[in-house]
Design a protein around this motif. Sequence first.
Motif, mmCIF file in Angstrom:
data_model
loop_
_atom_site.group_PDB
_atom_site.id
_atom_site.type_symbol
_atom_site.label_atom_id
_atom_site.label_comp_id
_atom_site.label_asym_id
_atom_site.label_seq_id
_atom_site.Cartn_x
_atom_site.Cartn_y
_atom_site.Cartn_z
ATOM 1 N N LEU A 115 0.852 -1.186 0.000
ATOM 2 C CA LEU A 115 0.000 0.000 0.000
ATOM 3 C C LEU A 115 0.891 1.240 0.000
ATOM 4 N N ILE A 116 0.679 2.125 -0.984
ATOM 5 C CA ILE A 116 1.425 3.382 -1.068
ATOM 6 C C ILE A 116 0.431 4.527 -1.155
ATOM 7 N N LYS A 117 0.702 5.589 -0.401
ATOM 8 C CA LYS A 117 -0.171 6.763 -0.407
ATOM 9 C C LYS A 117 0.653 8.039 -0.514
ATOM 10 N N VAL A 118 0.123 8.997 -1.253
ATOM 11 C CA VAL A 118 0.601 10.375 -1.172
ATOM 12 C C VAL A 118 -0.541 11.160 -0.539
ATOM 13 N N VAL A 119 -0.298 11.663 0.661
ATOM 14 C CA VAL A 119 -1.346 12.308 1.453
ATOM 15 C C VAL A 119 -1.107 13.811 1.500
ATOM 16 N N TYR A 120 -2.147 14.570 1.166
ATOM 17 C CA TYR A 120 -2.075 16.025 1.245
ATOM 18 C C TYR A 120 -2.983 16.508 2.367
ATOM 19 N N LEU A 121 -2.386 17.164 3.363
ATOM 20 C CA LEU A 121 -3.155 17.737 4.465
ATOM 21 C C LEU A 121 -3.533 19.157 4.070
ATOM 22 N N THR A 122 -4.806 19.341 3.793
ATOM 23 C CA THR A 122 -5.253 20.612 3.213
ATOM 24 C C THR A 122 -5.082 21.798 4.155
ATOM 25 N N ASP A 123 -5.313 21.589 5.446
ATOM 26 C CA ASP A 123 -5.191 22.695 6.398
ATOM 27 C C ASP A 123 -3.741 23.142 6.564
ATOM 28 N N LYS A 124 -2.835 22.172 6.645
ATOM 29 C CA LYS A 124 -1.414 22.489 6.840
ATOM 30 C C LYS A 124 -0.674 22.706 5.526
ATOM 31 N N GLU A 125 -1.304 22.331 4.410
ATOM 32 C CA GLU A 125 -0.675 22.397 3.091
ATOM 33 C C GLU A 125 0.632 21.618 3.088
ATOM 34 N N GLU A 126 0.584 20.385 3.597
ATOM 35 C CA GLU A 126 1.757 19.529 3.672
ATOM 36 C C GLU A 126 1.480 18.198 2.976
ATOM 37 N N TYR A 127 2.527 17.650 2.360
ATOM 38 C CA TYR A 127 2.426 16.367 1.680
ATOM 39 C C TYR A 127 3.218 15.309 2.448
ATOM 40 N N TYR A 128 2.645 14.120 2.527
ATOM 41 C CA TYR A 128 3.324 12.995 3.175
ATOM 42 C C TYR A 128 3.287 11.786 2.254
ATOM 43 N N LEU A 129 4.391 11.074 2.225
ATOM 44 C CA LEU A 129 4.480 9.827 1.480
ATOM 45 C C LEU A 129 4.451 8.684 2.486
ATOM 46 N N CYS A 130 3.491 7.772 2.327
ATOM 47 C CA CYS A 130 3.310 6.676 3.284
ATOM 48 C C CYS A 130 3.321 5.343 2.546
ATOM 49 N N VAL A 131 3.946 4.348 3.145
ATOM 50 C CA VAL A 131 3.992 3.024 2.538
ATOM 51 C C VAL A 131 3.840 1.965 3.621
ATOM 52 N N GLU A 132 3.153 0.890 3.264
ATOM 53 C CA GLU A 132 2.992 -0.255 4.169
ATOM 54 C C GLU A 132 3.116 -1.530 3.334
ATOM 55 N N ILE A 133 4.060 -2.380 3.715
ATOM 56 C CA ILE A 133 4.280 -3.635 2.988
ATOM 57 C C ILE A 133 4.170 -4.791 3.967
ATOM 58 N N THR A 134 3.335 -5.768 3.630
ATOM 59 C CA THR A 134 3.145 -6.949 4.462
ATOM 60 C C THR A 134 3.527 -8.192 3.661
ATOM 61 N N LEU A 135 4.364 -9.028 4.253
ATOM 62 C CA LEU A 135 4.792 -10.280 3.630
ATOM 63 C C LEU A 135 4.519 -11.425 4.587
ATOM 64 N N SER A 136 4.329 -12.619 4.039
ATOM 65 C CA SER A 136 4.101 -13.779 4.890
ATOM 66 C C SER A 136 4.923 -14.965 4.390
ATOM 67 N N GLY A 137 4.953 -16.024 5.200
ATOM 68 C CA GLY A 137 5.709 -17.211 4.832
ATOM 69 C C GLY A 137 7.204 -16.964 4.847
ATOM 70 N N LYS A 138 7.915 -17.608 3.928
ATOM 71 C CA LYS A 138 9.376 -17.492 3.878
ATOM 72 C C LYS A 138 9.836 -16.089 3.521
ATOM 73 N N ASN A 139 8.955 -15.288 2.927
ATOM 74 C CA ASN A 139 9.324 -13.923 2.531
ATOM 75 C C ASN A 139 9.363 -12.950 3.708
ATOM 76 N N THR A 140 8.873 -13.367 4.864
ATOM 77 C CA THR A 140 8.738 -12.445 6.001
ATOM 78 C C THR A 140 10.042 -11.752 6.354
ATOM 79 N N VAL A 141 11.139 -12.514 6.440
ATOM 80 C CA VAL A 141 12.406 -11.913 6.875
ATOM 81 C C VAL A 141 12.949 -10.915 5.861
ATOM 82 N N ALA A 142 12.439 -10.938 4.620
ATOM 83 C CA ALA A 142 12.900 -9.981 3.611
ATOM 84 C C ALA A 142 12.486 -8.557 3.954
#
Length: 252
Positions: A115-142
């Motif tokens: 999941l990737i997001k570019v978030v714009y806070l309208t009141d503060k006029e600020e941009y944030y880049l957010c990412v969330e990656i979930t892996l399972s099984g043998k890929n977890t330690v990666a």
Amino acid sequence: MRVSWNSGKWWQRVAVSLAIVLALAATLRVITERAFLAQAGIEGAFATLTPDSSEGTVTMTGRYLPAPYGFSEEKLLLHFAEQIGLVVDGEIREVSYEGRVEHVYEKLAAQAHSLIKVVYLTDKEEYYLCVEITLSGKNTVALTGFREALLHVAKQLKLEETTTALELCGIYHGEIPLAEKDDLTDKLLRELYAQPVYENRENANYTVYAYTGAVEEYLVVGKKKVNVQVAIYYDRNEDCTEVVLASPLGLR
């Protein structure tokens, strides 16, 4: 007098030699300790567990300063995805909430959720880049490698106020006795050369917060450094125990 002078010189040379040897020994000890710490790490510690299954999540958030002449949220998202090796082959959604606008891309694959997001806070006029990656099984330690990649790209993009969190979870069938919870926790802390800072070793809300030099990032909680969390949960509905190793803190 001549014999005394020679004797004094001899002892001086011995003292200097001893000082050099001790300094070299201390330097070698520091180098050795750092080598051990470098080999430790969250991934190495988690690999010592033998759960029935595993999964994990890494997150990153950073404030993005756009160029004065403007930019495209979609292009930023696509560039970031490319840099971390994620192929965008679906829709980038624009979602509006009170006080913010988000450009979101979500991808599901076998044993992976991104999941990737570019978030714009309208009141503060600020941009944030957010990412969330979930892996399972043998890929977890990666995920530890993903965390390093995220930080590297964040540095390239000159993100500010960058924070990351890593959570690795080993899932065991049934409920683990309290004594075994202590054994698993102590083993993880030993692998990380971590010293407990705050502890609750009761069956309910079993959590240990610790600090180790093997992990660079840390938080300051009550004037004490914390960068490792071990938490153990029992899910009665699923009849399984989750052993969570997180840094600097868990996501739940």
